[in-house]
Design an enzyme around this catalytic site. Structure first.
Site, short mmCIF file in Angstrom:
data_model
loop_
_atom_site.label_atom_id
_atom_site.label_comp_id
_atom_site.label_asym_id
_atom_site.label_seq_id
_atom_site.Cartn_x
_atom_site.Cartn_y
_atom_site.Cartn_z
N ASP A 46 0.81 -1.28 0.08
CA ASP A 46 0.08 -0.04 0.04
C ASP A 46 0.91 1.30 -0.09
O ASP A 46 1.72 1.35 0.95
CB ASP A 46 -0.90 0.05 1.16
CG ASP A 46 -1.75 1.06 1.25
OD1 ASP A 46 -3.05 1.09 0.85
OD2 ASP A 46 -1.46 2.37 1.89
N TYR A 51 2.56 10.05 -0.28
CA TYR A 51 3.79 9.38 0.55
C TYR A 51 5.15 9.64 -0.12
O TYR A 51 6.20 9.62 0.39
CB TYR A 51 3.74 7.98 0.59
CG TYR A 51 2.62 7.49 1.21
CD1 TYR A 51 1.44 8.09 1.81
CD2 TYR A 51 1.82 6.00 1.24
CE1 TYR A 51 0.43 7.73 2.39
CE2 TYR A 51 0.97 5.65 1.96
CZ TYR A 51 -0.01 6.27 2.40
OH TYR A 51 -1.05 5.88 3.24
N LYS A 76 -3.04 5.61 -4.10
CA LYS A 76 -3.82 6.51 -3.92
C LYS A 76 -3.59 8.07 -4.65
O LYS A 76 -2.60 8.60 -4.64
CB LYS A 76 -4.27 6.84 -2.50
CG LYS A 76 -4.23 5.66 -1.64
CD LYS A 76 -4.15 6.07 -0.27
CE LYS A 76 -3.73 4.53 0.66
NZ LYS A 76 -2.15 4.44 0.85
N HIS A 109 -7.60 9.42 -1.82
CA HIS A 109 -7.04 9.58 -0.77
C HIS A 109 -8.13 10.18 0.27
O HIS A 109 -8.29 9.52 1.73
CB HIS A 109 -5.65 10.25 -0.73
CG HIS A 109 -4.96 9.61 0.40
ND1 HIS A 109 -3.47 9.63 0.12
CD2 HIS A 109 -4.99 9.23 1.44
CE1 HIS A 109 -2.88 9.05 1.18
NE2 HIS A 109 -3.86 9.06 1.99
N LYS A 231 2.44 -0.91 9.16
CA LYS A 231 3.52 -0.39 8.62
C LYS A 231 4.79 -0.55 9.63
O LYS A 231 4.77 -0.21 10.94
CB LYS A 231 3.44 1.11 8.67
CG LYS A 231 4.56 1.71 7.69
CD LYS A 231 5.61 2.57 8.58
CE LYS A 231 5.12 3.64 9.41
NZ LYS A 231 6.38 3.83 10.39
N SER A 232 6.06 -0.92 9.31
CA SER A 232 7.21 -1.01 10.22
C SER A 232 8.23 -1.00 9.06
O SER A 232 8.20 -1.88 8.00
CB SER A 232 6.93 -2.32 10.88
OG SER A 232 8.15 -2.20 11.72
N ARG A 237 9.73 -6.76 13.32
CA ARG A 237 8.37 -6.41 13.37
C ARG A 237 7.72 -6.75 11.88
O ARG A 237 6.53 -7.20 12.01
CB ARG A 237 8.31 -4.96 13.90
CG ARG A 237 8.64 -4.70 14.95
CD ARG A 237 8.28 -3.16 15.58
NE ARG A 237 8.72 -2.88 16.77
CZ ARG A 237 8.93 -1.75 17.54
NH1 ARG A 237 8.74 -0.72 16.77
NH2 ARG A 237 9.26 -1.51 18.73
N ASN A 241 4.71 -9.29 12.36
CA ASN A 241 3.08 -8.93 11.82
C ASN A 241 2.42 -9.82 10.93
O ASN A 241 1.28 -9.89 10.87
CB ASN A 241 3.20 -7.67 11.37
CG ASN A 241 3.42 -6.54 12.23
OD1 ASN A 241 3.26 -6.38 13.53
ND2 ASN A 241 3.84 -5.32 11.90
#
Length: 277
Positions: A46, A51, A76, A109, A231-232, A237, A241
């Protein structure tokens, strides 16, 4: 490697229920982070024009051993691209930056209710969808009344609505509205930027399952039927996840977590947010 289940969208497209979010990952760190996500088993990425890391997401896909068609890519529309011509041109730029001939999901968005007419923006999204260059289209941060206008005034219903959703902001009414209209719910900020991880209820459930608090919250999201993309940029992590499919929360635990709802946002209110860069 974790096998991630798919959800069937209202146009027949299958979307991995767990994805990898790239919000606030710096462009310089994006390629490595996405590659680590691929190694962990993620096949849904994503990103967004806002971003600033679409090029790096595209580089990570190109440099991987994966066939690009095996990666589900969401991006987006930026808030300053809501006019028809700007939306079409910026989508072309996204495809170029991503190095793809099409994306799997393209979203508005934010609705920006005081800035312009998001219904006209959606008609541009419909053009993109009908061109075949986006396999599905949807919205992000839309309230029920925003979606109601789209359903009343346009032709193609959104495939997804990506909203802030976590134990402190359960959004049960909006979730039910999405369900009623065949719109999949995607959850951004799924662990409330870490705010919920020290909650005693979540810690208790995590101890009972020998899992981390983050894994329990992500599992809660999955069992609600949400599409979620934590998100990481931390390798451990990223791997952790994905380890949420080997246990299950019972009805009592699900209710306990949902009861933590306090209507607390970590991001803007879609009814008042009208920021244009």
């Amino acid at each position: 490697m974790t096998e991630i289940p798919n959800i069937n969208l209202n146009n027949g497209v299958h979307i991995p229920q767990l994805g990898f979010g790239t919000f606030q990952i710096k462009p310089a760190d994006t390629v490595e982070a996405v590659q680590r996500a691929f190694d962990a088993g993620y096949r849904h990425i994503d990103t967004a024009q806002m971003y600033g890391n679409e090029k790096e997401v595209g580089q990570a896909i190109a440099q991987s051993a994966l066939d690009p068609t095996d990666v589900f890519v969401t991006t987006k529309l930026n808030n300053n691209k809501h006019s028809r011509d700007d939306a079409l041109a910026s989508f072309d730029t996204s495809l170029k930056d991503l190095g793809l001939e099409r994306v799997d999901l393209f979203l508005i968005h934010w609705p920006l209710p005081a800035v312009g007419n998001f219904v006209d923006t959606w008609r541009a999204m419909e053009e993109i969808y009908q061109s075949g260059r986006a396999r599905s289209i949807g919205v992000s941060n839309f309230q029920a009344h925003h979606i109601g206008r789209l359903l009343a005034e346009t032709t193609i219903p959104p495939a997804v609505n990506q909203i802030e959703l976590h134990p402190y902001l359960v959004q049960s009414e909006l979730h039910a509205y999405n369900d009623e209209h065949g719109i999949a719910t995607q959850a951004w900020s799924p662990i409330a930027k870490g705010l919920v991880l020290d909650d005693p209820t979540i810690v208790t459930v995590a101890l009972a399952h020998n899992k981390s608090a983050a894994q329990v919250v992500l599992r809660w999201q999955i069992q609600l039927g949400n599409i979620v993309f934590p998100k990481s940029a931390t390798p451990a992590r990223i791997q952790e996840n994905t380890a949420i499919f080997d246990f299950e929360l019972d009805d009592s635990e699900m209710s306990m977590i949902s009861s933590l709802d306090r209507g607390q946002r970590t991001g803007p209110d879609p009814d008042t947010f009208n920021y244009v860069p």
